[in-house]
Design an enzyme around this catalytic site. Structure first.
Site, PDB file in Angstrom:
ATOM      1  CB  CYS A 180       7.830  19.372 -21.195  1.00 16.11           C
ATOM      2  SG  CYS A 180       7.834  20.661 -22.466  1.00 16.11           S
ATOM      3  CG  ASP A 181      10.921  24.199 -19.022  1.00 14.50           C
ATOM      4  OD1 ASP A 181      10.918  23.889 -20.232  1.00 14.50           O
ATOM      5  OD2 ASP A 181      11.931  24.648 -18.447  1.00 14.50           O
ATOM      6  CB  THR A 182       8.205  24.322 -23.649  1.00 13.28           C
ATOM      7  OG1 THR A 182       9.588  24.388 -23.316  1.00 13.28           O
ATOM      8  CG2 THR A 182       7.931  25.219 -24.836  1.00 13.28           C
ATOM      9  CD  GLU A 189      16.508  23.922 -29.239  1.00  9.03           C
ATOM     10  OE1 GLU A 189      15.460  23.979 -28.541  1.00  9.03           O
ATOM     11  OE2 GLU A 189      17.476  24.677 -29.056  1.00  9.03           O
ATOM     12  CB  CYS A 236       8.422  14.119 -21.997  1.00  7.91           C
ATOM     13  SG  CYS A 236       9.429  15.516 -21.450  1.00  7.91           S
ATOM     14  CG  HIS A 290      16.494  30.772 -22.062  1.00  8.98           C
ATOM     15  ND1 HIS A 290      17.331  29.681 -22.102  1.00  8.98           N
ATOM     16  CD2 HIS A 290      15.250  30.302 -21.853  1.00  8.98           C
ATOM     17  CE1 HIS A 290      16.612  28.573 -21.929  1.00  8.98           C
ATOM     18  NE2 HIS A 290      15.352  28.928 -21.766  1.00  8.98           N
ATOM     19  CB  CYS A 338       4.889  17.254 -27.966  1.00  7.55           C
ATOM     20  SG  CYS A 338       6.342  16.272 -27.501  1.00  7.55           S
ATOM     21  CG  PHE A 398      13.917  30.091 -30.559  1.00  5.36           C
ATOM     22  CD1 PHE A 398      13.902  28.897 -29.847  1.00  5.36           C
ATOM     23  CD2 PHE A 398      15.113  30.790 -30.644  1.00  5.36           C
ATOM     24  CE1 PHE A 398      15.040  28.415 -29.240  1.00  5.36           C
ATOM     25  CE2 PHE A 398      16.261  30.311 -30.041  1.00  5.36           C
ATOM     26  CZ  PHE A 398      16.225  29.115 -29.335  1.00  5.36           C
TER      27      PHE A 398
END
Length: 210
Positions: free
Chosen positions: A49-51, A116, A46, A204, A31, A25
């Site tokens: 988002c959890d990133t 992605e 958005c 994951h 973003c 990855f």
């Protein structure tokens, strides 16, 4: 061009059509739908988002001056056999930075390239797997690809709005958070009633891997 990267690591793909497959990855910083900072979340397009894609301080993160230096770093993360190399370009929004030079460099090192993306930016030629995850309130530019993976439910972005687009696979992924149990039940019910859609789970997180 140079590339701003949050982190690079090898793991198993956790969700979507290629869940369970070994991949490196490469998470790009930045973003176009949210700054990534909590103080800006409520004003973002958005909001779920959890990133963490802010900065370049993650594992092997940094500013890479060329496609070759970034591709070399990605290749060093690969610990499997030579065949079946896969890199997942993610973010943030990777298509803010992914270009022809990086695609050529990664292919030159034997990688199939998956991306992605939120689908708001046109994709360059040469990508081997395009996964689009639409976000309510944004304009969907990428309307064809290999997989459309919709986080569900989203007010203003319901599955029926995307079911006629030219994708090979349609994945429905329950929105994480305090309502994940209810959202999972709703996603299961929707897939049972609309079998064109397949359930995507974030395995994951269950496995405790990145």
């Amino acid at each position: 061009m140079s590339y701003a990267v949050k982190e690079i690591f090898m793991t198993l793909q956790g969700e979507g059509a290629q869940a369970g497959r070994a991949a490196v990855f490469c998470r790009f910083s930045g973003c176009n739908l949210w700054s990534g900072r909590e103080q800006d979340r409520e004003a973002a397009i958005c909001r779920f988002c959890d990133t963490d894609f802010v900065g370049t301080d993650g594992t092997s993160g940094g500013r890479y001056p060329s496609a070759d230096t970034l591709a070399d770093t990605i290749a060093r993360q690969w610990t499997g056999q030579t065949a079946d190399r896969l890199v997942v370009l993610t973010g943030g929004e990777p298509l803010l930075q992914v270009d022809a030079a990086l695609i050529a460099a990664l292919h030159g090192r034997g990688f199939a390239i998956a991306v992605e993306t939120n689908g708001t930016i046109a994709a360059p030629d040469g990508l081997d797997w395009i996964c689009v995850s639409p976000k309510a309130g944004s304009e969907l530019v990428l309307r064809e690809g290999h997989e459309l993976k919709l986080v569900y439910p989203q007010a203003g972005a319901m599955p029926e709005e995307f079911a006629s687009l030219a994708f090979e696979r349609f994945s429905l992924q329950p929105m994480d958070g305090p309502d994940v149990k209810e959202n999972t039940a709703r996603a299961i019910d929707y897939c049972l009633r609309h079998p064109k859609w397949r359930l995507s789970l974030q395995t994951h997180k269950t496995l405790g891997i990145r």
